[in-house]
Enzyme design. Structure first.
Site, short mmCIF file in Angstrom:
data_model
loop_
_atom_site.label_atom_id
_atom_site.label_comp_id
_atom_site.label_asym_id
_atom_site.label_seq_id
_atom_site.Cartn_x
_atom_site.Cartn_y
_atom_site.Cartn_z
N CYS A 108 0.74 -1.21 0.16
CA CYS A 108 -0.03 0.01 -0.05
C CYS A 108 0.97 0.91 -0.02
O CYS A 108 1.06 1.92 0.95
CB CYS A 108 -1.09 0.02 1.22
SG CYS A 108 -2.11 -1.43 1.27
N PRO A 111 1.93 7.77 -0.17
CA PRO A 111 2.24 8.57 -1.12
C PRO A 111 3.96 8.24 -1.52
O PRO A 111 4.53 9.06 -2.30
CB PRO A 111 2.30 10.00 -0.17
CG PRO A 111 2.36 9.57 1.00
CD PRO A 111 1.95 8.33 1.28
N LYS A 114 7.94 5.13 2.19
CA LYS A 114 8.52 3.98 2.54
C LYS A 114 9.06 3.18 1.19
O LYS A 114 10.14 2.54 1.33
CB LYS A 114 7.63 2.93 3.16
CG LYS A 114 7.23 3.49 4.70
CD LYS A 114 6.06 2.62 5.13
CE LYS A 114 5.57 3.06 6.60
NZ LYS A 114 4.67 4.12 6.40
N ASP A 177 1.96 -1.51 4.98
CA ASP A 177 1.71 -0.39 6.22
C ASP A 177 0.20 -0.39 5.76
O ASP A 177 -0.16 0.43 4.74
CB ASP A 177 2.51 0.98 5.77
CG ASP A 177 2.01 1.88 6.68
OD1 ASP A 177 1.92 1.84 7.97
OD2 ASP A 177 2.11 3.15 6.31
N CYS A 226 -0.54 3.24 11.80
CA CYS A 226 -0.46 4.39 12.56
C CYS A 226 -1.62 4.71 13.41
O CYS A 226 -2.15 5.71 13.46
CB CYS A 226 -0.15 5.64 11.78
SG CYS A 226 -1.45 5.90 10.45
#
Length: 289
Positions: A108, A111, A114, A177, A226
């Site tokens: 995923c 933007p 990572k 993520d 997060c």
């Protein structure tokens, strides 16, 4: 019915909860990631000094800065010499331990922070695949990777839920993520319903199942969010551990950040926020069979 955020108290001491709530307040401090694809540390540091941006080096790739807005307006940032990033996000990619010889998937990816981390760790070589379903976010991902000089990535505007079926046993390393309730970013004043949390947890379990199917035997996967809910974190991992796969949870390196002690699953980390990093949940998984 609104989700009862007080359920997270089992994971944190009173002091840790205060640190978590403090992190929701606006702060101008931040972490930046050195883009070694375009420059070395000395060049970046000289550029920051020239533009009077105060910084402290954290490790080989990261710096704490005191003025995030000023950094975002700097010439070094416009050139793609660094990426503004939470240190906890950086730790997710760092713990994957990728090399240029790996076939790597960022599931995923938008933007793109990572993915930029992974490309740097791979020395901009090898095989990096980046997947993003949302078209607007996909083009943001594409723009960011171009800005930062990433050459080893192939981008796909696809549904990551299908990767396990389309590409079984294909990847050495996978970073997931996952989409989440984002309490660590938005704070507890941002409310979610029980149904929203259940829906997100269902999606996360399906994404993790897809990722494990796509992972080679002996491969490594990092799952992260997060957010702070048990439903989106520990319960997602427990669901995978109780599935058909044989998995092992590996020890994480979270230095220099602190991690709350987890009473439910060993080798998972609830990163405690500080002035340059948000709180994060992270887990490192090896597929044994």
């Amino acid at each position: 019915m609104l989700y009862d955020i007080s359920k997270i108290k089992e994971f944190y001491t009173d002091g840790e909860l205060k640190e978590l709530e403090k992190s929701f307040c606006d702060t101008n401090s931040a972490c930046i990631f050195l883009n070694k694809i375009k420059c070395e540390a000395k060049e970046l540091e000289q550029s920051l000094q020239k533009e009077e941006i105060i910084f402290t080096r954290i490790d080989d790739f990261t710096y704490k800065i005191q003025d995030k807005h000023k950094a975002s307006q700097s010439e070094a940032f416009s050139k793609g010499l660094f990426y503004i990033q939470n240190y906890s996000s950086y730790l997710c990619a760092k713990n994957l331990d990728v090399s240029k010889d790996d076939i790597v998937l960022d599931m995923c990816a938008a933007p793109g922070g990572k993915s930029i981390n992974l490309a740097n760790f791979m020395q901009n070589q090898g095989d990096l695949r980046c997947v993003e379903l949302n078209k607007n976010r996909f083009f943001k991902l594409k723009t960011n990777l171009q800005k930062y000089g990433v050459k080893n990535a192939k981008l796909f505007c696809k549904n990551a839920l299908n990767i396990g079926k389309l590409c079984p046993l294909s990847f050495d390393k996978i970073l997931l993520d996952a989409p989440c309730s984002a309490f660590s970013k938005l704070g507890f004043k941002f409310q979610r319903t029980n149904n929203e949390i259940k829906s997100l947890a269902k999606l996360q379990k399906k994404l993790l199942n897809s990722a494990i199917n796509a992972l080679k035997i002996g491969g490594i996967l990092v799952y992260s969010t997060c957010t702070v809910t048990r439903e989106e974190n520990e319960e997602v991992i427990l669901n995978a551990l109780n599935s058909k796969f044989k998995l092992e949870l590996l020890e994480l390196n979270t230095n220099p950040l602190k991690s709350a002690k987890n009473p439910h699953i060993k080798n998972t980390a609830r990163i405690i926020a500080n002035e340059f990093s948000q709180s994060f949940f992270m887990c490192k998984i090896m597929k044994l069979a």
